[in-house]
Design a protein around this motif. Structure first.
Motif, short mmCIF file in Angstrom:
data_model
loop_
_atom_site.label_atom_id
_atom_site.label_comp_id
_atom_site.label_asym_id
_atom_site.label_seq_id
_atom_site.Cartn_x
_atom_site.Cartn_y
_atom_site.Cartn_z
N TYR A 36 -1.33 -6.42 26.83
CA TYR A 36 -1.18 -5.09 27.38
C TYR A 36 -0.69 -4.07 26.37
O TYR A 36 -0.66 -2.89 26.64
N ILE A 37 -0.30 -4.54 25.20
CA ILE A 37 0.04 -3.63 24.10
C ILE A 37 -0.94 -3.93 22.98
O ILE A 37 -1.03 -5.06 22.52
N GLN A 38 -1.71 -2.91 22.60
CA GLN A 38 -2.68 -3.09 21.52
C GLN A 38 -2.42 -2.04 20.45
O GLN A 38 -2.36 -0.85 20.74
N ARG A 39 -2.26 -2.49 19.24
CA ARG A 39 -2.03 -1.60 18.10
C ARG A 39 -3.38 -1.30 17.47
O ARG A 39 -4.11 -2.20 17.08
N CYS A 40 -3.74 -0.03 17.40
CA CYS A 40 -5.03 0.41 16.87
C CYS A 40 -4.77 1.46 15.79
O CYS A 40 -4.75 2.66 16.08
N GLY A 41 -4.55 1.00 14.57
CA GLY A 41 -4.24 1.93 13.48
C GLY A 41 -2.95 2.65 13.78
O GLY A 41 -1.94 2.02 14.09
N PRO A 42 -2.96 3.99 13.73
CA PRO A 42 -1.73 4.74 13.99
C PRO A 42 -1.38 4.86 15.47
O PRO A 42 -0.33 5.38 15.82
N HIS A 43 -2.26 4.39 16.34
CA HIS A 43 -2.04 4.53 17.79
C HIS A 43 -1.71 3.18 18.43
O HIS A 43 -2.07 2.13 17.92
N THR A 44 -1.03 3.26 19.55
CA THR A 44 -0.74 2.08 20.37
C THR A 44 -1.22 2.39 21.78
O THR A 44 -0.97 3.48 22.30
N ILE A 45 -1.91 1.41 22.39
CA ILE A 45 -2.40 1.56 23.76
C ILE A 45 -1.63 0.57 24.63
O ILE A 45 -1.50 -0.61 24.30
N TYR A 113 -6.37 -0.30 36.56
CA TYR A 113 -5.79 -0.52 35.25
C TYR A 113 -5.58 0.84 34.61
O TYR A 113 -6.52 1.61 34.40
N VAL A 114 -4.31 1.14 34.35
CA VAL A 114 -3.91 2.43 33.79
C VAL A 114 -3.51 2.20 32.34
O VAL A 114 -2.70 1.32 32.04
N SER A 115 -4.08 2.99 31.42
CA SER A 115 -3.75 2.88 30.01
C SER A 115 -3.24 4.22 29.49
O SER A 115 -3.76 5.27 29.85
N VAL A 116 -2.20 4.14 28.66
CA VAL A 116 -1.68 5.32 27.98
C VAL A 116 -1.66 5.02 26.49
O VAL A 116 -1.67 3.85 26.08
N PHE A 117 -1.64 6.07 25.68
CA PHE A 117 -1.61 5.86 24.24
C PHE A 117 -0.59 6.79 23.59
O PHE A 117 -0.24 7.83 24.15
N THR A 118 -0.16 6.40 22.42
CA THR A 118 0.72 7.24 21.60
C THR A 118 0.08 7.38 20.24
O THR A 118 -0.74 6.59 19.83
#
Length: 118
Positions: A36-45, A113-118
């Motif tokens: 449920y936590i995915q690190r994608c380069g500078p972003h996290t979902i 399924y709700v996803s947010v990103f930073t």
């Protein structure tokens, strides 16, 4: 479970607060990676599951507005809505007689399924 950063905990708390303020509760919270936590380069979902009855609708626009509002008032962490998807609910059923299990539809419910990103 891995160690969560202060940012991770803040995003999880903000998302949990938004979902709670809308009258729902998170069904499944697995904080492992790459779950449920995915690190994608500078972003996290971050993704969360909510189970609703079929006669209920998740207020997508209200959720996005809440997340944007929380991001505006936060000094450091700025999570935003990434995506909201709905699927029929499944439940895993184990048959003790033959020792097998399978997923079957859970009638009258669907998962959001709700996803947010930073």
């Amino acid at each position: 479970m891995n160690n969560l950063s202060t940012e991770d905990i803040t995003v999880i708390a903000m998302t949990w607060l938004a979902i709670s303020n809308l009258g729902f509760r998170i069904q499944d919270l697995d904080l492992s990676e790459p779950g449920y936590i995915q690190r994608c380069g500078p972003h996290t979902i971050y993704s969360f599951a909510i189970r609703l009855r079929d006669d209920e609708a998740f207020p997508k626009d209200d959720f996005c507005r809440l997340m944007n509002h929380y991001s505006e008032i936060s000094n450091s962490v700025k999570p935003h809505c990434y995506g909201i998807e709905e699927f029929p609910s499944q439940v895993f059923r184990f048959d003790p007689v033959d020792g097998t299990g399978k997923s079957t539809p859970l009638e009258n419910f669907h998962d959001v399924y709700v996803s947010v990103f930073t």
